[in-house]
Design a protein around this motif. Structure first.
Motif, PDB file in Angstrom:
ATOM      1  N   LEU A 112       9.777   3.842  -2.292  1.00 48.37           N
ATOM      2  CA  LEU A 112      10.351   3.311  -3.527  1.00 48.37           C
ATOM      3  C   LEU A 112      11.829   3.655  -3.633  1.00 48.37           C
ATOM      4  O   LEU A 112      12.295   4.648  -3.066  1.00 48.37           O
ATOM      5  N   SER A 113      12.546   2.848  -4.395  1.00 53.44           N
ATOM      6  CA  SER A 113      13.968   3.096  -4.630  1.00 53.44           C
ATOM      7  C   SER A 113      14.137   4.234  -5.625  1.00 53.44           C
ATOM      8  O   SER A 113      13.188   4.636  -6.321  1.00 53.44           O
ATOM      9  N   SER A 146      -0.893  -0.922 -15.181  1.00 48.80           N
ATOM     10  CA  SER A 146       0.138  -1.792 -15.753  1.00 48.80           C
ATOM     11  C   SER A 146       1.530  -1.188 -15.570  1.00 48.80           C
ATOM     12  O   SER A 146       2.492  -1.906 -15.278  1.00 48.80           O
ATOM     13  N   THR A 147       1.640   0.129 -15.719  1.00 54.54           N
ATOM     14  CA  THR A 147       2.936   0.789 -15.517  1.00 54.54           C
ATOM     15  C   THR A 147       3.375   0.671 -14.060  1.00 54.54           C
ATOM     16  O   THR A 147       4.529   0.335 -13.770  1.00 54.54           O
ATOM     17  N   ILE A 148       2.459   0.942 -13.144  1.00 50.53           N
ATOM     18  CA  ILE A 148       2.787   0.834 -11.722  1.00 50.53           C
ATOM     19  C   ILE A 148       3.156  -0.590 -11.360  1.00 50.53           C
ATOM     20  O   ILE A 148       4.136  -0.839 -10.644  1.00 50.53           O
ATOM     21  N   ALA A 149       2.380  -1.552 -11.867  1.00 51.84           N
ATOM     22  CA  ALA A 149       2.636  -2.957 -11.555  1.00 51.84           C
ATOM     23  C   ALA A 149       4.008  -3.392 -12.028  1.00 51.84           C
ATOM     24  O   ALA A 149       4.731  -4.111 -11.328  1.00 51.84           O
ATOM     25  N   SER A 150       4.409  -2.946 -13.221  1.00 55.62           N
ATOM     26  CA  SER A 150       5.710  -3.311 -13.770  1.00 55.62           C
ATOM     27  C   SER A 150       6.836  -2.807 -12.874  1.00 55.62           C
ATOM     28  O   SER A 150       7.813  -3.518 -12.608  1.00 55.62           O
ATOM     29  N   VAL A 151       6.699  -1.578 -12.376  1.00 56.20           N
ATOM     30  CA  VAL A 151       7.743  -0.992 -11.525  1.00 56.20           C
ATOM     31  C   VAL A 151       7.759  -1.656 -10.143  1.00 56.20           C
ATOM     32  O   VAL A 151       8.829  -1.892  -9.573  1.00 56.20           O
ATOM     33  N   LEU A 152       6.581  -1.973  -9.615  1.00 55.03           N
ATOM     34  CA  LEU A 152       6.512  -2.562  -8.280  1.00 55.03           C
ATOM     35  C   LEU A 152       6.794  -4.058  -8.275  1.00 55.03           C
ATOM     36  O   LEU A 152       6.994  -4.656  -7.205  1.00 55.03           O
ATOM     37  N   GLY A 153       6.768  -4.679  -9.457  1.00 57.33           N
ATOM     38  CA  GLY A 153       7.045  -6.113  -9.535  1.00 57.33           C
ATOM     39  C   GLY A 153       5.894  -6.987  -9.086  1.00 57.33           C
ATOM     40  O   GLY A 153       6.100  -8.072  -8.527  1.00 57.33           O
ATOM     41  N   ASP A 196       0.826  -1.205   0.000  1.00 58.10           N
ATOM     42  CA  ASP A 196       0.000   0.000   0.000  1.00 58.10           C
ATOM     43  C   ASP A 196       0.865   1.262   0.000  1.00 58.10           C
ATOM     44  O   ASP A 196       0.573   2.233  -0.706  1.00 58.10           O
ATOM     45  N   ARG A 197       1.928   1.252   0.781  1.00 59.48           N
ATOM     46  CA  ARG A 197       2.820   2.408   0.836  1.00 59.48           C
ATOM     47  C   ARG A 197       3.521   2.627  -0.500  1.00 59.48           C
ATOM     48  O   ARG A 197       3.675   3.768  -0.959  1.00 59.48           O
ATOM     49  N   ARG A 198       3.947   1.540  -1.118  1.00 59.37           N
ATOM     50  CA  ARG A 198       4.612   1.682  -2.416  1.00 59.37           C
ATOM     51  C   ARG A 198       3.633   2.165  -3.480  1.00 59.37           C
ATOM     52  O   ARG A 198       3.997   2.968  -4.356  1.00 59.37           O
ATOM     53  N   LEU A 199       2.403   1.699  -3.407  1.00 58.11           N
ATOM     54  CA  LEU A 199       1.381   2.170  -4.338  1.00 58.11           C
ATOM     55  C   LEU A 199       1.105   3.660  -4.134  1.00 58.11           C
ATOM     56  O   LEU A 199       0.996   4.429  -5.098  1.00 58.11           O
ATOM     57  N   ALA A 200       0.991   4.081  -2.875  1.00 55.32           N
ATOM     58  CA  ALA A 200       0.762   5.500  -2.592  1.00 55.32           C
ATOM     59  C   ALA A 200       1.911   6.359  -3.107  1.00 55.32           C
ATOM     60  O   ALA A 200       1.699   7.435  -3.677  1.00 55.32           O
ATOM     61  N   HIS A 201       3.142   5.886  -2.928  1.00 56.62           N
ATOM     62  CA  HIS A 201       4.304   6.629  -3.422  1.00 56.62           C
ATOM     63  C   HIS A 201       4.277   6.701  -4.947  1.00 56.62           C
ATOM     64  O   HIS A 201       4.542   7.750  -5.542  1.00 56.62           O
ATOM     65  N   ALA A 202       3.934   5.597  -5.598  1.00 54.39           N
ATOM     66  CA  ALA A 202       3.861   5.593  -7.064  1.00 54.39           C
ATOM     67  C   ALA A 202       2.831   6.596  -7.568  1.00 54.39           C
ATOM     68  O   ALA A 202       3.085   7.339  -8.536  1.00 54.39           O
ATOM     69  N   LEU A 203       1.685   6.642  -6.922  1.00 58.42           N
ATOM     70  CA  LEU A 203       0.637   7.571  -7.342  1.00 58.42           C
ATOM     71  C   LEU A 203       1.007   9.018  -7.031  1.00 58.42           C
ATOM     72  O   LEU A 203       0.558   9.934  -7.709  1.00 58.42           O
ATOM     73  N   GLN A 207      13.112   3.127  -9.062  1.00 59.09           N
ATOM     74  CA  GLN A 207      11.663   3.069  -9.233  1.00 59.09           C
ATOM     75  C   GLN A 207      11.065   4.463  -9.376  1.00 59.09           C
ATOM     76  O   GLN A 207      10.162   4.684 -10.187  1.00 59.09           O
ATOM     77  N   VAL A 208      11.581   5.404  -8.611  1.00 56.20           N
ATOM     78  CA  VAL A 208      11.114   6.784  -8.725  1.00 56.20           C
ATOM     79  C   VAL A 208      11.383   7.322 -10.127  1.00 56.20           C
ATOM     80  O   VAL A 208      10.512   7.927 -10.755  1.00 56.20           O
ATOM     81  N   ALA A 209      12.577   7.078 -10.633  1.00 55.84           N
ATOM     82  CA  ALA A 209      12.934   7.554 -11.978  1.00 55.84           C
ATOM     83  C   ALA A 209      12.046   6.923 -13.043  1.00 55.84           C
ATOM     84  O   ALA A 209      11.673   7.582 -14.028  1.00 55.84           O
ATOM     85  N   ALA A 210      11.677   5.661 -12.857  1.00 55.67           N
ATOM     86  CA  ALA A 210      10.850   4.970 -13.843  1.00 55.67           C
ATOM     87  C   ALA A 210       9.410   5.480 -13.852  1.00 55.67           C
ATOM     88  O   ALA A 210       8.734   5.426 -14.895  1.00 55.67           O
ATOM     89  N   LEU A 211       8.943   5.984 -12.728  1.00 59.94           N
ATOM     90  CA  LEU A 211       7.548   6.419 -12.624  1.00 59.94           C
ATOM     91  C   LEU A 211       7.356   7.918 -12.818  1.00 59.94           C
ATOM     92  O   LEU A 211       6.272   8.352 -13.203  1.00 59.94           O
ATOM     93  N   ARG A 212       8.386   8.702 -12.560  1.00 58.36           N
ATOM     94  CA  ARG A 212       8.218  10.151 -12.662  1.00 58.36           C
ATOM     95  C   ARG A 212       7.953  10.537 -14.120  1.00 58.36           C
ATOM     96  O   ARG A 212       8.742  10.210 -15.004  1.00 58.36           O
ATOM     97  N   PRO A 213       6.848  11.216 -14.396  1.00 61.64           N
ATOM     98  CA  PRO A 213       6.522  11.536 -15.790  1.00 61.64           C
ATOM     99  C   PRO A 213       7.476  12.564 -16.386  1.00 61.64           C
ATOM    100  O   PRO A 213       7.958  13.462 -15.698  1.00 61.64           O
TER     101      PRO A 213
END
Length: 321
Positions: free
Chosen positions: A156-157, A26-33, A10-17, A160-166
């Motif tokens: 997130l690492s 699908s993008t979030i899932a790929s980064v979170l594994g 949940d924390r990793r999902l909140a950080h991703a969002l 992971q932050v770099a992969a998700l930041r638009p």
């Protein structure tokens, strides 16, 4: 959630969002594994239960507006009703009861050139139940906003932050018809579907996609994640009013932005020149923060602390009673 806290996923999902409020599952899932279905299921459970919400937040400056932080002191039996009335106003973004229920703090968005007295004093109830009011204009934000809160945005690492930041293209903001409807819809749900945004703004879905990219690229819109601080392990929240030596404003603000307890910090006008919102585990943790972290900042001359007891409105949306 059995322990009353968000778990690791949940924390990793909140950080991703927080990094990209409209990223696909699908993008979030790929980064979170994890699987797409797992991310979608977790998000829907958190969203439907009111634990987590993604919101689109308009930035004041690009829209020709300013933020005021208004602090009211009331007689004890009046604060609840006055806070509720303030929460119903369209120009308030955040309304909280403080300090044993005798004080209210709220954020107000206002046109840049509107007179302060006309905006605030003229529209408040003419009643002796309001003992005093102080308005602070926000001059510079150091923590909070698009960067999020370190106490929440640390799951997130770096990779992971770099992969998700638009990747946003920097553009200038110019208002267009339909922006108000678009921003209003996103304030209620930052992940609302394109068909709904198209209806709200009166524009085609392809135009809405382009407009979203332009609003984000200009800095006129960012996405934030609303999560109860108690679920992150910070059940005690408070507003700090800091009096700081003018020569130390910049260094103090930048230092506050690095403290994991600080969810928001900004330089302001008014009798205190920096305001900060903090989250702590308990009284002992708040005391340690005041005595050690703030006590170690040489420019801080005075601190006033006001615990929050209830928030009636967050990000422009009324909270359940």
């Amino acid at each position: 959630m059995e322990s009353g806290l968000l778990d690791d996923l949940d924390r990793r999902l909140a950080h991703a969002l927080q990094l990209d409020g409209r990223a696909s599952f699908s993008t979030i899932a790929s980064v979170l594994g994890v699987s797409d279905q797992t991310v979608a299921r977790r998000y829907r459970k958190l969203r439907s239960s009111g634990v987590l919400r993604v919101v689109g937040v308009p930035e004041a400056a690009p829209l020709g507006q300013v933020h005021w932080l208004v602090r009211l002191r009331c007689v004890p039996d009046a604060a609840g009703a006055i806070a509720a009335a303030l929460a119903r106003r369209s120009d308030t973004q955040w309304v909280s009861l403080m300090s044993g229920g005798t004080e209210i703090v709220c954020f107000v968005r206002a046109p840049l050139r509107e007179e302060t007295d006309g905006l605030l004093l003229g529209q408040l109830p003419r009643t002796p139940r309001v003992v005093s009011m102080t308005a602070y204009r926000l001059l510079r934000r150091f923590a909070g906003g698009p960067a999020g809160w370190p106490g929440r945005s640390s799951a997130l690492s770096a990779a992971q932050v770099a992969a998700l930041r638009p990747a946003l293209t920097s553009v200038s903001y110019f208002p267009e018809p339909g922006d108000v409807g678009l921003l209003t819809a996103l304030a209620h749900d930052g992940r609302v579907d394109m068909a709904t945004l198209s209806t709200a703004s009166g524009r085609s879905e392809s135009t809405v996609r382009r407009r979203l990219a332009a609003l984000r690229g200009s800095g006129a819109l960012y996405f934030d994640v609303e999560v109860d601080a108690a679920l992150l392990g910070y059940p005690l929240t408070a507003t700090l009013w800091l009096t700081v030596a003018p020569s130390a404003l910049e260094s103090t603000g930048l230092a506050l932005a690095k403290h994991p307890q600080v969810a928001f910090a900004a330089a302001t006008t008014g009798p205190a020149n920096i305001v900060a919102n903090v989250g702590c585990r308990d009284d002992a943790a708040l005391y340690a923060y005041l005595a050690e972290d703030l006590g170690g900042l040489a420019g801080v001359q005075q601190v006033e602390t006001a615990p929050m007891i209830r928030t009636l409105k967050r990000f422009g949306t009324l909270q359940p009673v």
